[in-house]
Every structure is written in C-alpha cells, then in structure tokens.
Design a protein around this motif. Structure first.
Motif, PDB file in Angstrom:
ATOM      1  N   ILE A 218       0.941  -1.237  -0.004  1.00 63.61           N
ATOM      2  CA  ILE A 218       0.043  -0.075  -0.083  1.00 63.61           C
ATOM      3  C   ILE A 218       0.849   1.377   0.233  1.00 63.61           C
ATOM      4  CG2 ILE A 218      -1.473   1.138   1.553  1.00 63.61           C
ATOM      5  CD1 ILE A 218      -2.691  -1.553   2.202  1.00 63.61           C
ATOM      6  N   LEU A 219       1.575   1.685   1.169  1.00 68.06           N
ATOM      7  CA  LEU A 219       3.184   2.688   0.623  1.00 68.06           C
ATOM      8  C   LEU A 219       3.450   2.678  -0.648  1.00 68.06           C
ATOM      9  CD1 LEU A 219       3.739   2.095   4.223  1.00 68.06           C
ATOM     10  CD2 LEU A 219       2.504   3.489   3.551  1.00 68.06           C
ATOM     11  N   GLU A 220       4.333   2.071  -1.416  1.00 66.33           N
ATOM     12  CA  GLU A 220       4.431   2.287  -2.755  1.00 66.33           C
ATOM     13  C   GLU A 220       3.479   2.387  -3.971  1.00 66.33           C
ATOM     14  OE1 GLU A 220       7.810  -1.669  -1.132  1.00 66.33           O
ATOM     15  OE2 GLU A 220       6.379  -2.780  -2.576  1.00 66.33           O
ATOM     16  N   GLY A 221       2.203   1.835  -3.223  1.00 62.61           N
ATOM     17  CA  GLY A 221       1.336   1.914  -4.740  1.00 62.61           C
ATOM     18  C   GLY A 221       0.358   2.967  -5.008  1.00 62.61           C
ATOM     19  N   ASP A 222       0.370   3.699  -3.023  1.00 63.09           N
ATOM     20  CA  ASP A 222      -0.710   4.260  -2.911  1.00 63.09           C
ATOM     21  C   ASP A 222      -0.001   5.119  -1.792  1.00 63.09           C
ATOM     22  OD1 ASP A 222      -2.953   6.195  -3.412  1.00 63.09           O
ATOM     23  OD2 ASP A 222      -4.192   4.616  -2.615  1.00 63.09           O
ATOM     24  N   PRO A 223       0.779   5.867  -1.805  1.00 58.30           N
ATOM     25  CA  PRO A 223       1.061   6.435  -0.295  1.00 58.30           C
ATOM     26  C   PRO A 223       0.902   7.919   0.065  1.00 58.30           C
ATOM     27  CG  PRO A 223       3.351   7.807  -2.492  1.00 58.30           C
ATOM     28  CD  PRO A 223       2.052   5.745  -2.655  1.00 58.30           C
ATOM     29  N   ASN A 224       0.162   8.695  -0.963  1.00 62.15           N
ATOM     30  CA  ASN A 224      -1.267   9.708  -0.411  1.00 62.15           C
ATOM     31  C   ASN A 224      -1.946   9.685   0.313  1.00 62.15           C
ATOM     32  OD1 ASN A 224       0.285  12.372  -1.710  1.00 62.15           O
ATOM     33  ND2 ASN A 224       0.376  11.511  -2.914  1.00 62.15           N
ATOM     34  N   SER A 225      -2.667   7.975   0.025  1.00 62.40           N
ATOM     35  CA  SER A 225      -4.502   8.007   0.482  1.00 62.40           C
ATOM     36  C   SER A 225      -4.085   6.939   2.351  1.00 62.40           C
ATOM     37  CB  SER A 225      -4.370   6.319   0.200  1.00 62.40           C
ATOM     38  OG  SER A 225      -3.637   5.141   0.689  1.00 62.40           O
ATOM     39  N   ILE A 226      -2.686   6.917   2.704  1.00 65.43           N
ATOM     40  CA  ILE A 226      -1.945   6.989   3.754  1.00 65.43           C
ATOM     41  C   ILE A 226      -2.493   8.383   4.667  1.00 65.43           C
ATOM     42  CG2 ILE A 226      -1.026   6.058   5.648  1.00 65.43           C
ATOM     43  CD1 ILE A 226      -2.386   4.315   4.171  1.00 65.43           C
ATOM     44  N   ILE A 227      -0.866   9.226   3.690  1.00 65.73           N
ATOM     45  CA  ILE A 227      -0.881  10.670   4.096  1.00 65.73           C
ATOM     46  C   ILE A 227      -2.680  11.852   4.474  1.00 65.73           C
ATOM     47  CG2 ILE A 227      -0.876  13.054   3.654  1.00 65.73           C
ATOM     48  CD1 ILE A 227       1.804  11.510   1.773  1.00 65.73           C
ATOM     49  N   GLU A 228      -3.815  11.034   3.443  1.00 62.41           N
ATOM     50  CA  GLU A 228      -5.023  11.938   3.763  1.00 62.41           C
ATOM     51  C   GLU A 228      -5.486  11.214   5.236  1.00 62.41           C
ATOM     52  OE1 GLU A 228      -9.037  12.730   0.923  1.00 62.41           O
ATOM     53  OE2 GLU A 228      -8.068  11.161   0.060  1.00 62.41           O
ATOM     54  N   ALA A 229      -5.488  10.305   5.363  1.00 57.77           N
ATOM     55  CA  ALA A 229      -6.287   9.400   6.045  1.00 57.77           C
ATOM     56  C   ALA A 229      -5.234  10.046   7.269  1.00 57.77           C
ATOM     57  CB  ALA A 229      -6.475   7.762   5.985  1.00 57.77           C
ATOM     58  N   MET A 230      -4.344  10.011   7.953  1.00 60.15           N
ATOM     59  CA  MET A 230      -3.638  10.626   8.412  1.00 60.15           C
ATOM     60  C   MET A 230      -4.552  11.677   9.458  1.00 60.15           C
ATOM     61  SD  MET A 230       0.395   8.858   8.816  1.00 60.15           S
ATOM     62  CE  MET A 230       0.341   9.568  10.256  1.00 60.15           C
ATOM     63  N   MET A 231      -4.593  12.880   7.872  1.00 61.75           N
ATOM     64  CA  MET A 231      -5.520  14.644   8.063  1.00 61.75           C
ATOM     65  C   MET A 231      -6.740  13.861   8.402  1.00 61.75           C
ATOM     66  SD  MET A 231      -3.744  15.130   4.398  1.00 61.75           S
ATOM     67  CE  MET A 231      -4.409  17.489   4.426  1.00 61.75           C
ATOM     68  N   ILE A 232      -7.213  12.978   8.059  1.00 67.70           N
ATOM     69  CA  ILE A 232      -8.408  13.095   8.870  1.00 67.70           C
ATOM     70  C   ILE A 232      -8.481  12.681   9.935  1.00 67.70           C
ATOM     71  CG2 ILE A 232     -10.954  12.010   7.570  1.00 67.70           C
ATOM     72  CD1 ILE A 232      -9.989  11.153   5.456  1.00 67.70           C
ATOM     73  N   ALA A 233      -8.278  11.747  10.421  1.00 73.11           N
ATOM     74  CA  ALA A 233      -7.845  11.742  11.815  1.00 73.11           C
ATOM     75  C   ALA A 233      -7.321  12.795  12.790  1.00 73.11           C
ATOM     76  CB  ALA A 233      -7.054  10.249  12.271  1.00 73.11           C
ATOM     77  N   ALA A 234      -6.467  13.369  11.884  1.00 77.72           N
ATOM     78  CA  ALA A 234      -5.993  14.897  13.023  1.00 77.72           C
ATOM     79  C   ALA A 234      -6.581  15.444  13.152  1.00 77.72           C
ATOM     80  CB  ALA A 234      -4.933  14.811  12.374  1.00 77.72           C
ATOM     81  N   TYR A 235      -7.389  15.677  12.310  1.00 74.23           N
ATOM     82  CA  TYR A 235      -8.764  17.030  12.506  1.00 74.23           C
ATOM     83  C   TYR A 235      -9.998  16.241  13.119  1.00 74.23           C
ATOM     84  CZ  TYR A 235     -13.071  19.145  11.653  1.00 74.23           C
ATOM     85  OH  TYR A 235     -14.318  19.653  11.154  1.00 74.23           O
ATOM     86  N   ALA A 236     -10.031  15.322  13.092  1.00 77.94           N
ATOM     87  CA  ALA A 236     -11.082  14.575  14.307  1.00 77.94           C
ATOM     88  C   ALA A 236     -11.248  14.316  15.650  1.00 77.94           C
ATOM     89  CB  ALA A 236     -11.672  12.662  12.880  1.00 77.94           C
ATOM     90  N   VAL A 237      -9.785  14.588  15.427  1.00 78.77           N
ATOM     91  CA  VAL A 237      -9.378  14.055  17.412  1.00 78.77           C
ATOM     92  C   VAL A 237      -8.725  14.974  18.011  1.00 78.77           C
ATOM     93  CG1 VAL A 237      -9.043  12.236  16.708  1.00 78.77           C
ATOM     94  CG2 VAL A 237      -6.837  12.250  16.997  1.00 78.77           C
ATOM     95  N   GLY A 238      -8.167  16.492  17.318  1.00 77.42           N
ATOM     96  CA  GLY A 238      -7.339  17.111  17.213  1.00 77.42           C
ATOM     97  C   GLY A 238      -6.311  17.620  17.562  1.00 77.42           C
ATOM     98  N   ALA A 239      -5.838  17.083  16.580  1.00 75.34           N
ATOM     99  CA  ALA A 239      -4.222  16.626  16.228  1.00 75.34           C
ATOM    100  C   ALA A 239      -3.346  17.626  15.339  1.00 75.34           C
ATOM    101  CB  ALA A 239      -3.784  15.394  16.062  1.00 75.34           C
ATOM    102  N   SER A 240      -2.184  17.889  15.992  1.00 75.06           N
ATOM    103  CA  SER A 240      -1.494  18.381  14.308  1.00 75.06           C
ATOM    104  C   SER A 240      -0.018  18.295  14.089  1.00 75.06           C
ATOM    105  CB  SER A 240      -1.311  19.718  15.339  1.00 75.06           C
ATOM    106  OG  SER A 240      -0.486  19.478  16.178  1.00 75.06           O
ATOM    107  N   LYS A 241      -0.211  16.987  14.439  1.00 72.99           N
ATOM    108  CA  LYS A 241       1.313  16.445  14.454  1.00 72.99           C
ATOM    109  C   LYS A 241       1.448  14.834  14.328  1.00 72.99           C
ATOM    110  CE  LYS A 241       6.257  16.503  13.454  1.00 72.99           C
ATOM    111  NZ  LYS A 241       7.036  16.968  12.790  1.00 72.99           N
TER     112      LYS A 241
END
Length: 461
Positions: A218-241
């Motif tokens: 997944i990381l080799e074939g679609d790394p941006n999907s993980i970045i986007e997902a982590m952004m969504i999680a960060a917004y949902a919980v109030g994280a900035s890093k």
C-alpha cells in the motif's frame, strides 16, 4: 490560487492523461527484484526511439499477482502481460503499433488465453478498496492520486464536525487491520475526548509478521491515501502532528512516502491552515531498526521517542497518554487506507461489504505452497476455500491442502476440516486462530511440517 480550485484543475487535467494509452509497469518490491525498473527504463527509451507519440510508460505499485511478475498492463484496454522481460519490449511495441495483442505474454487458464486483468480468476472474487489505486497510478506523482478523487475526503471532512467524522468511522464498523480488530472509531473518540494542548496521530508501518507484505504494498503503490487518512484522523481528534513509523527494510516504501509528503507540502495540503481552515497538520517519517517488538503500539511509541523499543504498562492507553505523554491515535497502514473511501462513500457503503461484525474487506499476503502467490483483497466472510482454490489456484503439488497459518507467530494453523470457515475476526477466533495483520501461509500434505518448522526457525533465529 485557492487550494480547492487548484486541486480541481489538476483533476480535470490528469483525468484525461490517465485515460490515454499507457504501459503500466509494476515497480513494487517483488517485480523490482526481477528488474522491472530496468524494463520500465528500456520501454521509455524504445518508445522515444520509435517516436510513438500516443503512448507513455509509467511505474505503478503492486498489481498483487506476484507469481506472474514482472507484470505490465496496457491501459485503457487493461491488457495483462505476465513475466515480462526486457527482450519482450520490441514485440510488445510492435503489437501496440499494429493494434494487436502479444499473445505469448498473456496469462493462460485452462488452456485459454486471458486478455484483461479483471478476467483472471485471481482477481474475479477480489474487492479492492485498500488496494484500489495500487497498479493504477504512479505513486510518485501526487497529481495522479488527485485525479482519482484524492484529497476530496479531507476536504469533505473539514466541512463536517469532529464528532460527525468520528461517527462516520464508528458507523462503518471499521476495525483495526493490524490484528486486534479494535473498532477504529472508538479509538479516535477516546483520543478526541481527552483535553490536551498537544495530540498526535501515528501510523504503524512496522510490518513484522513473517510472510506479510500488505502494508508495504500500500505504501509503495498509494502513499497519498495514508497521508490523507492521517489528516482526517488528526482533524477528528484535534491533533496537529503525525508520524509514520516504517521498517527501514522497506526502502522503496520509505522513498515514495518521502516524495508524497514533500509533494503534499508543496501543494499546501500539509502545513498551516489547510483548505483555508483553522486545521494545521504536519507529518514526519521515523524508521524502525528491525525489532519485531516495535510492532506493538507502545513499544513503537517508545522507539519514536528515541528510547528502547519495549512495551509500556497499560493503562494508561495511548489514547490518553501516548507519544511524548500526549493523547495519541495509532492505526496501521491498511486501517488508514480505508478511511478516505469511507468518508467519501459513507458508512453505509462500507458496512454493505463483509459480515455483521466484520465489515469491509481484508488484504492478505497469500504465500507458501500455493500456485498463485500474491496479494489479495476480499470481502470479510470470504471462506478459506475460496481464497486458496478460487483465487490462489490450489496447492503447488498434487498432495492437496493440509493447513493454513494465519496471524503470524501469535496465530495458529487452520486444518483442512475448517476450509469453509468464513474469514472474519469472530469466526477465526472460534476455531482457535486469529486474523492477525494478514499473512496467510498455505502448506500442503507433502511439505507441511517441513515448511512450518522452517517458518518458525527463520523467525526466531
């Protein structure tokens, strides 16, 4: 230009690019080890030499059918060529220019040639969600991810409240794909409800189970999907890093993650005031040093902090006191890969796949004494028999199936009397096994004990 308009402009421009004639070359670890990177380089040289204006060659992530690598697919016709070598290039391009197919490179099933990848038995029963973009896009070009609705999910999430985002994940029934199967939405909710100035979002990409390579692909074939997902999680919980903790033994994945993060920063998708909102998020990579124990979440957090990778006493759990003693969400790669699709398509859509208690799909690394070694993604509830025989093509020898080992060192062996067991968290638990992260090692009657002993010997040495 406003970020939303910039992304929409990229989508319009690159969607047409993706619909043009392209030779997609698998450049995941498996095919690269068979020199698919050399194949790609020679293809581009020959295309340029022949001055073929309506054709390009591009790298992709893993197509999944590792037994047939190196693989190339010619789009938009979806022509599937297997075990391609540099010396096959001229025949492939000759056929392209003549608008014909190079039949000697096609896969064969029951003495019949199969032209398109989705017509192969290996793919027919699969449902690709986490692997949706693997094999379709160049993982080193963020524009191609954006063209396939990339970063639409975070844009949508930022128009929702934090609770609405978490409820969508909760209602989807998404459970942690790292093995424990804990409800992802609950983990996010616990972290969101803790009052703290600093919170973190982490990704566990320290894939240590023997025979497992789902997260790597997944990381080799679609790394941006993980970045986007982590952004969504960060917004949902109030994280900035955020931190992605990835095995140093995955150099291709690490390199593509670095490229994806840098490209996201250049576009303004990471950093301050994303999409003109108050949400800010930054992301870094931390490399693991090969310790299996760092796959355990608290040992992983210790390692990120620069300490010895050993588990912490719990409670408190990471959601309350995690990285640098701050509330932390920690999910594995495959779990995150489902998040953007759930936000875009809705919880009901995700819940419509799988079983009542195990919704969605699961990715398995299918290996051992099996004809079709590779990466498969199937709806939860698919039986072991379907995976081994309909997708995997059965055992390599005529001796027949003996057992399948799931769950890595913590799992168990599933004997042939349980071949019709649905693959989901609860069903596997009932027969004394477990899902694990997704390694599925098949053993036949002839080689069962030899391979099982070798499997654990290699792991423990």
């Amino acid at each position: 230009m406003e970020l939303s308009k910039k992304l929409e402009k990229i989508r319009k421009e690159y969607k047409s690019t993706l619909n043009k004639s392209r030779i997609l070359v698998c450049c995941g670890t498996g095919c690269t080890s068979s020199k698919s990177d050399v194949l790609l380089e020679e293809l581009n040289k020959e295309i340029k030499k022949r001055k073929i204006k309506n054709l390009t060659a591009a790298k992709t992530g893993c197509f999944g059918f590792c037994a047939k690598g190196p693989i190339i697919v010619i789009d938009p016709e979806e022509i599937f060529y297997e075990m391609v070598k540099p010396e096959d290039i001229n025949d492939i391009l000759d056929c392209f220019e003549k608008n014909t197919i190079c039949e000697r490179l096609l896969a064969k099933e029951k003495d019949e040639l199969v032209k398109k990848w989705h017509e192969l038995n290996f793919y027919k029963k699969q449902k690709r969600i986490a692997l949706q973009n693997c094999g379709k896009i160049n993982p080193e070009d963020i524009n191609e991810y954006i063209a396939l609705d990339g970063y639409k999910a975070i844009e949508k999430a930022l128009k929702m409240s934090q609770d609405e985002v978490i409820n969508e994940i909760l209602n989807s029934g998404l459970r942690g794909r790292g093995g424990a199967g804990f409800p992802t939405g609950k983990k996010w909710l616990f972290t969101k409800n803790v009052d703290a100035k600093q919170k973190y979002v982490c990704c566990n990409a320290d894939e240590g189970d023997p025979g497992a390579f789902m997260d790597r692909s997944i990381l080799e074939g679609d790394p941006n999907s993980i970045i986007e997902a982590m952004m969504i999680a960060a917004y949902a919980v109030g994280a900035s890093k955020g931190y992605i903790y990835v095995r140093a033994e995955y150099p291709i994945a690490v390199n593509r993650l670095k490229i994806a993060i840098n490209q996201a920063k250049e576009l303004g998708l990471l950093g301050k005031n994303i999409f003109g909102t108050d949400f800010s998020f930054d992301l870094d990579i931390r490399l693991g040093a090969g310790a299996f124990v760092c796959g355990e979440e608290t040992a992983l957090l210790n390692s990120i902090e620069g300490m010895r990778g050993e588990p912490r006493v719990r409670p408190p759990f990471p959601a309350v006191k995690g990285l640098f003693n701050s509330p932390t969400v920690l999910n594995n790669v495959e779990t995150y890969a489902n998040v953007p699709k759930i936000i875009l398509n809705g919880a009901k859509w995700f819940k419509s796949m799988g079983t009542e208690t195990s919704s969605g799909t699961k990715v398995f690394a299918l290996g051992g004494n099996i004809k079709n070694v590779g990466l498969v993604e199937v709806p939860m509830g698919t039986t072991l028999r379907e995976i081994i025989y309909d997708i995997g093509g059965g055992t390599e020898t005529s001796k027949g199936f003996k057992a399948a080992q799931t769950g890595g060192p913590s799992g168990g062996c599933i004997p042939k009397e349980h071949l019709d067991t649905p693959i989901d968290y609860d069903s596997l638990s009932q027969i004394g096994s477990m899902m694990g992260s997704g390694g599925l090692i098949v053993m036949d009657e002839d080689k069962c004990m030899v391979n099982l002993a070798k499997f654990f010997l290699e792991f423990t040495v």
